[in-house]
Design an enzyme around this catalytic site. Structure first.
Site, PDB file in Angstrom:
ATOM      1  N   LEU A  17       0.830  -1.206   0.000  1.00  0.00           N
ATOM      2  CA  LEU A  17       0.000   0.000   0.000  1.00  0.00           C
ATOM      3  C   LEU A  17       0.868   1.262   0.000  1.00  0.00           C
ATOM      4  CD1 LEU A  17      -2.761   1.432   0.330  1.00  0.00           C
ATOM      5  CD2 LEU A  17      -2.606   0.996   2.788  1.00  0.00           C
ATOM      6  N   TYR A 146      -3.438 -10.792  14.044  1.00  0.00           N
ATOM      7  CA  TYR A 146      -3.570  -9.599  13.202  1.00  0.00           C
ATOM      8  C   TYR A 146      -4.935  -8.929  13.448  1.00  0.00           C
ATOM      9  CZ  TYR A 146      -4.103  -7.135   8.669  1.00  0.00           C
ATOM     10  OH  TYR A 146      -4.315  -6.218   7.681  1.00  0.00           O
TER      11      TYR A 146
HETATM   12  C1  AKB Z   1      -4.511  -9.755   4.761  1.00  0.00           C
HETATM   13  O1  AKB Z   1      -4.874 -10.639   3.951  1.00  0.00           O
HETATM   14  O2  AKB Z   1      -3.920  -9.999   5.820  1.00  0.00           O
HETATM   15  C2  AKB Z   1      -4.857  -8.318   4.446  1.00  0.00           C
HETATM   16  C3  AKB Z   1      -6.150  -7.879   5.042  1.00  0.00           C
HETATM   17  C4  AKB Z   1      -7.424  -8.298   4.457  1.00  0.00           C
HETATM   18  O3  AKB Z   1      -6.144  -7.169   6.007  1.00  0.00           O
HETATM   19  N1  AKB Z   1      -4.894  -8.142   3.022  1.00  0.00           N
END
Ligand code: AKB
Length: 321
Positions: A17, A146
């Site tokens: 990005l 995440y």
């Molecule tokens: C990922 O696949 O980890 C990222 C997202 C969708 O946050 N592209």
């Protein structure tokens, strides 16, 4: 807005990005108005057009010096580890993604940065969220490190706004697809790789099952959304966690059909791996009506339009990794 001699700092600028964002920011604001930074100093090679600073956001004094030196008034904090890679390194991911964000928020408050952009993700949702047309305020049920860091990060951003008046703005990005730069370690990366294989005339092995539908966004729309959100008057921003957005929603089988309009011989083999479980817990599509209502969000690209554009650009071109 950005006054004379004020500048924009982008952290994690060497990523998928960041490279594209810096390109657009320099085109819009001027080459001397944007400072690209990345923990990996070798990424300087992508930024011939603007100043570049090697920067670890945990080196607080160094970050403050850069902010002061360049008169930084807007900050795009992109430095992060993506979902699939994050599952291999949970503690490091929490540290980089959440503690790193806190470093940036605290510094931005102290140094009186006017506006901060932070990308959240569809990963804030999970298995027990409503996944069909996921509502803005649907239950956050993140199941990856995440995603958990994105949920916590969104709440911290809202906290800094409400407690300190720090103007932080966030988008819940879906999978981002661009032809100029490659993603690393995400669950949605296949949607970029598939195009490169098609153009090279190689079959593609997809790590997701053919019917795995996910929300996606073409890079020009992703950049447009960030700039539009950052430009909107503060009173229009009702959501201080993260706005749902998407450009389209498709599965690997649908991407294949779209590509086969140009490359009828192109073939995909499906070999789902551990990323399938992550994808199965993510929204299939996002309800982005609040972004439309609050600051006029409207994507330009659907799947076929994007396919045509990517293939046109990729034919005869290499890509930067
Ligand atoms: C990922 O696949 O980890 C990222 C997202 C969708 O946050 N592209």
């Amino acid at each position: 807005m950005l006054k004379d001699k004020q500048r924009i700092l982008v952290t994690g600028a060497g990523g998928q990005l960041g490279q594209e964002l810096v390109r657009t920011l320099t085109a819009v604001f001027g080459e001397d108005r944007v400072v690209a930074s990345d923990i990996d100093g070798t990424k300087a090679r992508y930024f011939k057009q603007c100043p570049f600073e090697p920067l670890n956001v945990f080196a607080t004094e160094h970050m403050e010096t850069i902010v002061q030196h360049y008169n930084i008034k807007q900050l795009y904090h992109l430095a992060a580890i993506l979902s699939a890679h994050g599952e291999k390194h949970p503690m490091a991911t929490w540290q980089v993604n959440l503690d790193g964000l806190l470093q940036v928020l605290e510094m931005s408050k102290k140094m009186r940065i006017d506006r901060v952009f932070w990308p959240s993700s569809i990963a804030v949702f999970g298995k027990d969220s409503s996944l069909e047309n996921t509502p803005q305020n649907g239950m956050r049920d993140a199941r990856t490190v995440y995603g958990i860091a994105k949920v916590a990060g969104e709440l911290w951003c809202q906290y800094y706004w409400e407690r300190y008046g720090l103007d932080v703005r966030c988008l819940r990005y879906p999978g981002l697809i661009g032809h100029r730069s490659l993603p690393r370690g995400g669950t949605t990366d296949y949607a970029v790789d598939i195009y490169h294989h098609a153009v090279r005339g190689e079959p593609f092995t997809c790590y997701l099952a053919p019917d795995t539908r996910l929300p996606m966004l073409y890079m020009p729309d992703a950049i447009k959304a960030a700039l539009q959100l950052m430009k909107a008057p503060a009173e229009r921003i009702q959501v201080r966690t993260g706005y749902n957005i998407q450009g389209m929603s498709f599965s690997p089988a649908e991407a294949l059909r779209s590509i086969q309009r140009f490359y009828p011989e192109f073939r995909v083999v499906y070999e789902p791996d551990q990323r399938q479980k992550i994808a199965d817990g993510w929204p299939k599509a996002m309800d982005d009506v609040m972004a439309f209502n609050d600051w006029g969000w409207e994507p330009k690209y659907d799947l076929d339009f994007m396919t045509e554009d990517i293939l046109t650009h990729l034919m005869g071109k290499g890509v930067r990794s």
